[in-house]
Design a protein around this motif. Structure first.
Motif, short mmCIF file in Angstrom:
data_model
loop_
_atom_site.label_atom_id
_atom_site.label_comp_id
_atom_site.label_asym_id
_atom_site.label_seq_id
_atom_site.Cartn_x
_atom_site.Cartn_y
_atom_site.Cartn_z
N GLU A 58 22.66 25.35 33.69
CA GLU A 58 21.60 24.76 33.46
C GLU A 58 21.29 23.43 34.31
O GLU A 58 21.94 22.66 34.35
CB GLU A 58 20.73 24.35 32.12
N GLN A 59 20.30 23.69 35.15
CA GLN A 59 19.97 22.33 35.99
C GLN A 59 18.52 21.87 36.05
O GLN A 59 17.68 22.92 36.04
CB GLN A 59 20.47 22.67 37.54
N SER A 60 18.10 20.67 35.86
CA SER A 60 16.70 20.46 36.28
C SER A 60 16.56 20.02 37.55
O SER A 60 17.46 18.97 38.16
CB SER A 60 16.76 19.15 35.06
N THR B 164 11.17 18.47 30.84
CA THR B 164 11.29 20.00 30.16
C THR B 164 10.23 20.30 29.06
O THR B 164 10.50 20.72 28.30
CB THR B 164 12.61 19.97 29.41
N TYR C 18 11.49 21.57 36.94
CA TYR C 18 11.68 22.44 36.46
C TYR C 18 13.27 22.81 36.15
O TYR C 18 14.01 22.07 36.75
CB TYR C 18 11.29 23.72 37.40
N THR C 19 13.24 23.53 35.19
CA THR C 19 14.78 23.84 34.67
C THR C 19 15.18 25.28 35.03
O THR C 19 14.37 26.30 34.55
CB THR C 19 15.02 23.71 33.27
#
Lengths: 381, 339
Positions: free
Chosen positions: A56-58, A102, A144-145
């Motif tokens: 997961e990356q923001s 988020t 966004y994630t």
């Protein structure tokens, strides 16, 4: 080897124990290799053991120039677009404030200031609405994630080889290592033959001296030699730090082991061969060239591998006897410099380290047989 | 890629010249000797005299280059370092024992000496013990040779390369996921992550782990060969007498390889005394991890360099290896005389 009957359980236990040791001993190097081919952003965020699973990356997306791309729709001003940087990975969360990137799940309508709203969908398409006209040319930020698929790259390698000068250092290491391996072999082989098969006073004393020199720490030689080199350099008005200088230094430091290993081997060759050659009138030089050298190949190979690994992996001698410039910095020295300046850029460090250990590891696996043989002969019984 | 190959080309050229020079020295001097002291077409007494003289000179022609290099690079420096350790920073004035006095009072030296002692106790013991265990275990599985090869492999890796490998394992993050393996394991087990290489005292052991990782393979290879050399009869006799496998290993096999264990132990001990690269790369002596070799290097170049103090530290390292040196020389001479 032992004829003790082993139960099935013992066998399984022994296999597990060996497997445990093998895993512990190989994991560190494996981690280095895997990390060196990972994308640098992923490497900085997650452990290399997770490199095969998506992470997961923001991230931040900017809309296009709002003033010119907005459309009027039912009295509202709308900005539409698609987040393309996510590489097709699904979007899970989004937000409009940097403090809470988020805050919303996809499909939810985010209430922004002054009646503006934002909505982002899983496929990356989004819509921003405002009762007033959007102002300014700068794109609005969408936080966004996303789930990023694992990404592997050779970019780290091309970065260190070109921009960081590893390529040049590789050549420099070769330049140091090849002569520093060959020259001591030649010199030691003649000395070893003399010590093994020629009669002269002081032979035992010489062998004892060489055994003693085997353990003399390098540190004892550094200061006196540095002084000699500086003086010689000043006398001939040349730079004191030259390749010639380091070849001779490595030759000097490698000679005790070389002479010791070769003498033991050559002394063990069958006496009859050498004596019958002498009876036939062969000179010592001819015996050495035609009989001793070919028969000693395994011992020569053993020492060559030792010396190659030692010189290639050496840092101390290179730091003292070679300069710090582009033309003379060897791989180990370069690694040390990078460790100082890129302490946390693991993508650069891992790739560089892998380049430096690649050659010795190839040599090791290809010529392990000779290395083991030399080690067994080299340990004083 | 912008690479300068000139060095390599000149290296290859110089290497060929060096090989050529060596060969022509040995061949040429030998030829010259034969010409100057001919044995053919001479009166018998003259020929005999020439042969005798030639045989007396020839060994020194063969030994010449080696003796010259050994003298310049090892023997002379040992004496010169002793001399400089009794002199001031730039070796211009005799200062007696004051460098040694300084050393005894210097906290950094004390730290280095104590750490070196720790290294000397832990690393040879751990590497030899692990090597012995692994050697014994791998001999009993069918894929033992592959296992040995993999455990032996770190031997080929430079200390500085190994340091990077392990620094990555010890990596510490204040927040976010830990990307260092050790802290990831520690957090997975529910403990707090630690900045391992900064923990006073314990960090020494994390540095030692690197050398143990490298040297265990060496111990394993030598000890494995020794274990295979044990005579089968002694083992069979023990088995017939009802000894179990552990008893056979500890009571029959180990006593027979004590000599080899001692050799492995001393070889690693010598290496440990000279350990430099690992400390330089991991901490450069910070956080109480200084060792003698790194301290010596520091004094050699620090602020223009203090050769007196640097040489004094080198002498301490030399004194520490001297007992092993004497022991080796005695063994070797005994072996020579036995022949």
């Amino acid at each position: 080897m032992i004829n003790v009957k082993q139960s099935m359980a013992t066998k399984v236990l022994i296999n597990i124990a060996v497997l445990f040791f093998v895993v512990v001993w190989t994991i560190p190097t494996a981690g280095l290799l895997v990390s060196s081919i990972r994308d640098k952003d992923q490497l900085a965020l997650s452990g290399w053991w997770t490199s095969l699973s998506a992470s997961e990356q923001s991230l931040i997306h900017r809309t296009e120039n709002p003033r010119d791309t907005q459309r009027e729709q039912n009295g509202l001003f709308v900005l539409r677009g698609t987040i393309t940087e996510a590489n097709g990975g699904p979007i899970s969360r989004f937000g409009w404030r940097a403090q809470q990137p988020t805050e919303y799940a996809v499909g939810e309508v985010a209430e922004m200031k002054k009646g503006k709203t934002m909505i982002v969908f899983e496929d990356g398409s989004y819509e921003l609405r405002s009762p007033e006209k959007w102002q300014g040319k700068k794109g609005k930020r969408v936080f966004y994630t996303t789930t990023v698929p694992p990404k592997f790259t050779t970019a780290n390698y091309s970065e260190v080889l070109n921009a960081q000068g590893l390529g040049q250092s590789f050549i420099n290491s070769m330049t140091v290592t090849i002569p520093a391996t060959i020259i001591p072999i030649l010199i030691a082989a003649f000395a070893a033959y003399a010590l093994a098969w020629m009669q002269f006073p002081g032979r035992i004393l010489l062998v004892a001296t060489i055994v003693g020199l085997l353990v003399v720490p390098l540190q004892m030689s550094l200061i006196p030699l540095l002084q000699i080199y500086t003086k010689v350099g000043a006398f001939f008005e040349v730079n004191a730090k030259t390749y010639m200088g380091i070849w001779l230094a490595h030759t000097g430091f490698g000679l005790p082991l070389a002479i010791y290993l070769l003498r033991n081997y050559i002394a063990g060759l069958p006496r009859e061969i050498i004596e019958s050659a002498k009876v036939d009138g062969a000179s010592d030089f001819a015996i050495f060239r035609n009989i001793i050298l070919p028969l000693s190949f395994p011992a020569l190979a053993s020492f060559a591998i030792f010396q190659f690994l030692w010189v290639w992996n050496d840092l101390l001698v290179a730091m003292v006897f070679l300069g710090n410039n582009e033309e003379q910095l060897v791989l180990t020295g370069r690694l040390r410099e990078m460790l100082g300046s890129f302490g946390s850029n693991w993508e650069l460090l891992t790739a560089s380290a892998f380049i430096t250990i690649l050659v010795p590891i190839i040599v090791f696996f290809a010529l392990q047989k000779y290395l083991v043989r030399g080690m067994l002969a080299g340990s004083v019984k | 890629m912008d690479i300068n190959f000139d060095n390599l080309v000149s290296a290859i050229f110089l290497m060929i010249s060096a090989v050529f020079a060596c060969v022509s020295y040995f061949w040429g001097s030998n030829y010259l000797l034969d010409k100057l002291l001919p044995s053919l077409n001479q009166t018998p007494t003259k020929a005999a005299k020439n042969i005798r003289l030639g045989n007396a000179i020839r060994p020194w022609l063969f030994l010449g280059p080696a003796l010259l290099l050994l003298t310049v690079y090892l023997i002379y420096p040992v004496f010169d370092s002793f001399r400089r350790s009794l002199m001031d920073a730039d070796s211009s004035e005799f200062v007696g024992w004051s460098n040694y006095q300084w050393m005894l009072g210097d906290t950094k030296f004390q730290e280095a000496a104590i750490n070196n002692l720790l290294w000397l106790i832990v690393v040879p013991a751990a590497a030899t013990f692990l090597g012995l265990i692994i050697a014994a275990l791998t001999d009993r599985v069918w894929w033992g040779n592959i296992a040995k090869s993999l455990i032996f492999m770190p031997m080929a890796i430079s200390f500085i390369g190994a340091s990077i490998i392990w620094k990555f394992i010890y990596d510490f993050r204040d927040d976010g996921d830990q990307i260092g393996l050790l802290n990831a394991i520690v957090t997975a087990l529910g403990f707090e992550p630690q900045p391992w290489i900064q923990l006073p005292f314990w960090n020494n052991f994390f540095l030692m782990a690197i050398l143990i990782w490298i040297q265990t393979g060496f111990a394993m290879v030598i000890l494995s060969a020794a274990l295979r050399g044990i005579s089968e009869e002694t083992i069979e006799a023990a088995v017939i007498d009802g000894a179990n496998e552990l008893q056979v290993f500890f009571k029959i096999m180990i006593p027979q390889i004590w000599g080899t264990i001692a050799v492995v132990w001393t070889t690693i001990t010598i290496l440990v005394l000279k350990v430099f690269d690992i400390v330089l790369a991991m901490t450069n002596g910070q956080w109480n991890t200084e060792v003698l070799a790194n301290l010596m290097y520091g004094w050699m170049f620090q602020g223009g360099g203090d050769f007196g103090r640097g040489a004094a530290i080198a002498v301490v390292i030399m004194l520490a290896v001297t007992p092993i040196m004497v022991w080796n020389i005695r063994n070797a001479s005994a072996e020579m005389k036995g022949k």
